[in-house]
Design an enzyme around this catalytic site. Structure first.
Site, mmCIF file in Angstrom:
data_model
loop_
_atom_site.group_PDB
_atom_site.id
_atom_site.type_symbol
_atom_site.label_atom_id
_atom_site.label_comp_id
_atom_site.label_asym_id
_atom_site.label_seq_id
_atom_site.Cartn_x
_atom_site.Cartn_y
_atom_site.Cartn_z
ATOM 1 N N ILE A 101 0.839 -1.202 0.000
ATOM 2 C CA ILE A 101 0.000 0.000 0.000
ATOM 3 C C ILE A 101 0.872 1.249 0.000
ATOM 4 C CG2 ILE A 101 -0.198 -0.115 2.522
ATOM 5 C CD1 ILE A 101 -3.049 1.065 2.244
ATOM 6 N N CYS A 102 0.343 2.315 -0.566
ATOM 7 C CA CYS A 102 0.947 3.646 -0.511
ATOM 8 C C CYS A 102 2.222 3.688 -1.359
ATOM 9 C CB CYS A 102 1.187 4.042 0.944
ATOM 10 S SG CYS A 102 1.600 5.766 1.221
ATOM 11 N N ALA A 103 3.367 3.928 -0.746
ATOM 12 C CA ALA A 103 4.637 3.954 -1.473
ATOM 13 C C ALA A 103 5.242 2.564 -1.620
ATOM 14 C CB ALA A 103 5.634 4.877 -0.761
#
Length: 180
Positions: A101-103
Site C-alpha cells: 500500500i501507498c509507497a
C-alpha cells in the site's frame, strides 16, 4: 488458518500498518509483525510500534501473504533490504499473495515482480514506470498481487485482504463491527 507477515521498517505509515494488523487479527488471521531490525519501530508520525519479532527470525517460515505498509521512509527501507526482495520473489514463485500500500508498491517494482500487471500506489510514486499498468483505483487485485493507494484506503485494503484470505462472510463480519 491463514498466516500473514507484516514487515515493519523505520518510517512506515502507522495508519496503514495498524489498520492492516488490526483488521486481519479481527478476522482470526494469524499475523506476525516483524521488524527489519530488533527493537521498536518509529513510524512516520512518531508513533512507536513494537514488532512481535525480527525479520531474520521468520524468514524461513511459510506465510500465505506478505503485506508491506507504506510511508515513504518505510518503503525506501523495505526496498533497500535484500531480504525483503528475496522474500517477495519467493512468495511470487510459490504463487502466494503479496500486497503493498501507498509507497510500498515501489518495492514490488524494484523486486521485478509487477511487469505486465495492473497495480496502484500513492499518486506520484510510480509515475513513468515502464512495464506496469497503473490504476487510480483505491484497491487493485491482479492475480496474487494486491495494491492500494494510501492511508485513506487502508480500511478497504485490509478488508480486501480478509476477503482474499478468508471469504466474503469474514470480510462482512469484520466490516459490520466498524460501523462504516
Amino acid at each position: 488458518m491463514a498466516t500473514v507477515l507484516v514487515p515493519l521498517a523505520q518510517g512506515c505509515e502507522e495508519l496503514e500498518a495498524v489498520t492492516i494488523i488490526d483488521l486481519l487479527r479481527r478476522a482470526g488471521v494469524t499475523v506476525t509483525v516483524a521488524g527489519l531490525d530488533a527493537g521498536p519501530v518509529t513510524a512516520s508520525r512518531g508513533v512507536v510500534l513494537l514488532p512481535d519479532t525480527t525479520l531474520d527470525a521468520v524468514l524461513d517460515q511459510d506465510f500465505d501473504l506478505v503485506v508491506l505498509p507504506g510511508g515513504l521512509g518505510g518503503a525506501q527501507r523495505l526496498e533497500a533490504d535484500r531480504r525483503i526482495s528475496a522474500l517477495l520473489r519467493r512468495m511470487a514463485e510459490q504463487g502466494r499473495y503479496v500486497a503493498a500500500i501507498c509507497a510500498a508498491p515501489q518495492v514490488l517494482v524494484s523486486a521485478g515482480l509487477v511487469e505486465g500487471r495492473t497495480i496502484t500506489a500513492y499518486p506520484g510514486v510510480l509515475d513513468d514506470q515502464e512495464g506496469i499498468r497503473l490504476s487510480s483505483a483505491a484497491v487493485v487485485r491482479d492475480g496474487t498481487f494486491i495494491t492500494s493507494r494510501g492511508p485513506g484506503t487502508a480500511l478497504d485494503f485490509a478488508l480486501t485482504l480478509i476477503e482474499t484470505l478468508c471469504d466474503r462472510a469474514s470480510r462482512d463480519s469484520v466490516e459490520a463491527t466498524l460501523q462504516r
